[in-house]
Design a protein around this motif. Structure first.
Motif, PDB file in Angstrom:
ATOM      1  N   ASN A  13     -47.358 -59.856 -40.119  1.00 37.37           N
ATOM      2  CA  ASN A  13     -48.027 -59.624 -41.408  1.00 37.37           C
ATOM      3  C   ASN A  13     -48.179 -58.113 -41.627  1.00 37.37           C
ATOM      4  O   ASN A  13     -48.595 -57.395 -40.715  1.00 37.37           O
ATOM      5  N   GLU A  69     -58.887 -60.034 -44.808  1.00 38.05           N
ATOM      6  CA  GLU A  69     -57.694 -60.348 -45.612  1.00 38.05           C
ATOM      7  C   GLU A  69     -56.612 -60.976 -44.712  1.00 38.05           C
ATOM      8  O   GLU A  69     -55.973 -61.960 -45.073  1.00 38.05           O
ATOM      9  N   GLN A  73     -54.922 -64.658 -44.969  1.00 33.42           N
ATOM     10  CA  GLN A  73     -53.475 -64.882 -45.081  1.00 33.42           C
ATOM     11  C   GLN A  73     -52.932 -65.691 -43.905  1.00 33.42           C
ATOM     12  O   GLN A  73     -51.911 -66.363 -44.026  1.00 33.42           O
TER      13      GLN A  73
END
Ligand code: F6P
Length: 543
Positions: A13, A69, A73
């Motif tokens: 990510n 965050e 995700q």
């Protein structure tokens, strides 16, 4: 459902790379504190009677937001909802993970795989309650008519550490005049020392084992049974043995009838079972009301974890800080330092909870992780640890993240000892965070040759976790805080926090070695280093 079988690689990510870059330039903790006078207040969150102050963690608010965050995700919050709903998130064992159902309030309903698990939980709690009450008030008597005054829990791992920890933690609430002992080790010393001074006629054994097949527990259980039968005869067993298990067939085969068995379910992991029937000894100690209050504390933290937005959510923040320390600051170990003698067994309890859950190196799809997972957890109560291993924490070469746990009010006020305890806890938090520079050391005229030895690097990430009083409610909330922090870490890493395959091989190998030691198998069936060790030990056995 299929979405739960895999999880994206967190290291792939883009936020992961952003966090790596941020960690490379993050100021030290002293600088973070000095640059922002509001940091302590902004970094303090409370829920269910527990306060988490993470101002002394080495992280900026921006990085914490980025971690939230990333968690989002990675599907951490979707997985959280799946856990609470009873989906089979333990994919390698195809099981739901529902310890949160153990503390649902009476009257709740949660239907999983076609069964209302909340109703079943309360049926067992009611049976436990009647039994615990009867033992406490003397209505349940031993085979010779005497009152039960000693309870011996025989179990290991999750069937021991939770009850043993909770008994110590809640001693101030426990029935004085009754003795509680916990036997776990297959070392014959454990059971011998535990029962040596007890009166069989007044002793109740709780055989606690989810599977009812664990070698240590079954062996100790049989030893206890022989001890009792030798003193009181076979007929006495039903008045002196109860079982806690999810395996009724094996309980019966052991010679304990179903009426004396308290069940639980395959969706309760061993290390998450102290608030299921495995807590029977806790309930006898603190009474059904005390136990209910503990469950209410667990539930209050569950609700907070389930519903509170991430920036104010204690388990989410704690779990994300653990990931940050492990993966981005490269800190491999976490000391749990309770400034409460009652919490003396809490670090041992957390070792199983955290390390059996997150000591994993493959992701849900079986591919190896390319990042670090669970930290090594250990600890001892303060102030004892200060006079032992804190030296390494302060000046050693391996950084250690610390959880300092503070209980504001003592149940045993004595002079100003509680103030001393709290002052020491906060002094350690300050020194771990701020350290002492060379300039500060020499400011008082310390000899220059000695000065480097007195420099304290500080910069040890530390959380202060506090509560007004350690009681059943706050103990439940504190445990749930750690349970859910473990969940957040595992879900972000994309590993299965709810299996424990790593402990199986050793058990199997031990049986093979036992067969060789007892002459029932050939030495050629085991490896040469072990054959050699057996020979060395055999010589010591019979020199
Ligand atoms: O060996 C590990 C383990 O399976 C733990 O996960 C568990 O808490 C412990 O053994 C005891 O298992 P049981 O309750 O089935 O005896």
């Amino acid at each position: 459902m299929t979405g739960l079988l895999t999880s994206p690689d967190p290291a792939a990510n883009p936020i992961w790379a952003k966090l790596t870059a941020a960690a490379a330039v993050v100021p030290d903790i002293r600088a973070l504190l000095d640059a922002d006078q509001d940091r302590p207040v902004r970094s303090t969150v409370s829920a269910a009677g527990i306060t988490l102050d993470f101002a002394r963690q080495r992280i900026t608010p921006e990085s914490l937001t980025a971690l939230i965050e990333l968690a989002d995700q990675q599907g951490v919050f979707i997985r959280r909802a799946a856990m609470f709903a009873g989906e089979h998130i333990n994919i390698t064992e195809d099981r739901a993970v529902l310890h949160t159902a153990l503390r649902l309030p009476r009257g709740s309903s949660l239907v999983v795989d076609g069964v209302d698990v909340a109703a079943e939980v309360h049926q067992v709690l009611d049976r436990m309650g009647s039994f615990a009450k009867a033992v406490r008030n003397g209505k349940w008597r031993g085979a010779t008519g005497k009152r039960i005054t000693a309870v011996v829990n025989i179990g290991i791992g999750g069937s021991d550490l939770g009850p043993a920890m909770a008994y110590e933690a809640l001693r101030a609430f426990s029935k004085r005049g009754m003795t509680f002992r916990f036997v776990s080790n297959v070392d014959p010393t454990d059971i011998s020392e535990a029962i040596g001074d007890l009166d069989p006629a007044r002793t109740l054994f709780v055989i606690a084992s989810k599977t009812f097949s664990t070698l240590e527990t079954m062996t100790n259980g049989r030893a206890a049974r022989s001890w009792l039968v030798d003193a009181l005869g076979e007929k006495a067993v039903s008045k002196h043995f109860v079982a806690v298990s999810s395996n009724s067939e094996l309980v019966e085969a052991f010679g304990i009838d179903r009426d004396n068995m308290f069940g639980f379910w395959d969706w309760v992991g061993g290390r998450y079972s102290m608030d299921a029937a495995i807590g029977l000894s806790t309930m006898i100690a603190v009474g059904p009301k005390g136990f209910a209050s503990m469950l209410a504390g667990f539930h209050a933290m569950d609700k907070h974890f389930e519903t509170e937005p991430a920036p104010r959510n204690l388990p989410v923040i704690m779990g994300l800080l653990a990931v940050w320390n492990r993966d981005f600051l490269n800190i491999s170990t976490n000391a749990v330092l309770p400034y409460s003698q009652y919490l003396s067994r809490f670090p041992a309890y957390l070792q199983q909870l955290t390390m059996e859950s997150n000591g994993k190196a493959v992701r849900l799809d079986g591919t190896p992780v390319t990042y670090q997972t669970g930290a090594i957890v250990w600890g001892e109560p303060g102030t004892n640890g200060q006079h032992s291993f804190y030296q390494l924490i302060h000046q050693g070469t391996s950084p250690v993240a610390c959880d300092i746990i503070v209980v504001a009010q003592s149940d045993n006020p004595l002079g100003d000892q509680q103030n001393m305890l709290i002052a020491n806890a906060l002094a350690q938090a300050a020194v771990l965070a701020r350290g002492r520079t060379l300039a500060e050391v020499t400011a008082d005229g310390t000899d220059l040759a000695l000065a480097p030895h007195k420099v304290m690097p500080g910069n040890r990430p530390t959380s202060v976790i506090s509560t007004a009083r350690l009681d059943p409610f706050t103990l439940g909330a504190l445990i749930a805080l750690y349970e859910h922090s473990v969940f957040v870490q595992g879900a972000l890493w994309g590993i299965n926090s709810f299996d424990q395959w790593g402990v199986e091989l050793g058990k199997k190998v031990a049986l093979g070695i036992l067969a060789v030691i007892e002459g029932q198998a050939e030495p050629s069936s085991i490896d040469s280093a072990t054959v050699h060790s057996i020979a060395v030990i055999a010589e010591q056995f019979a020199p």
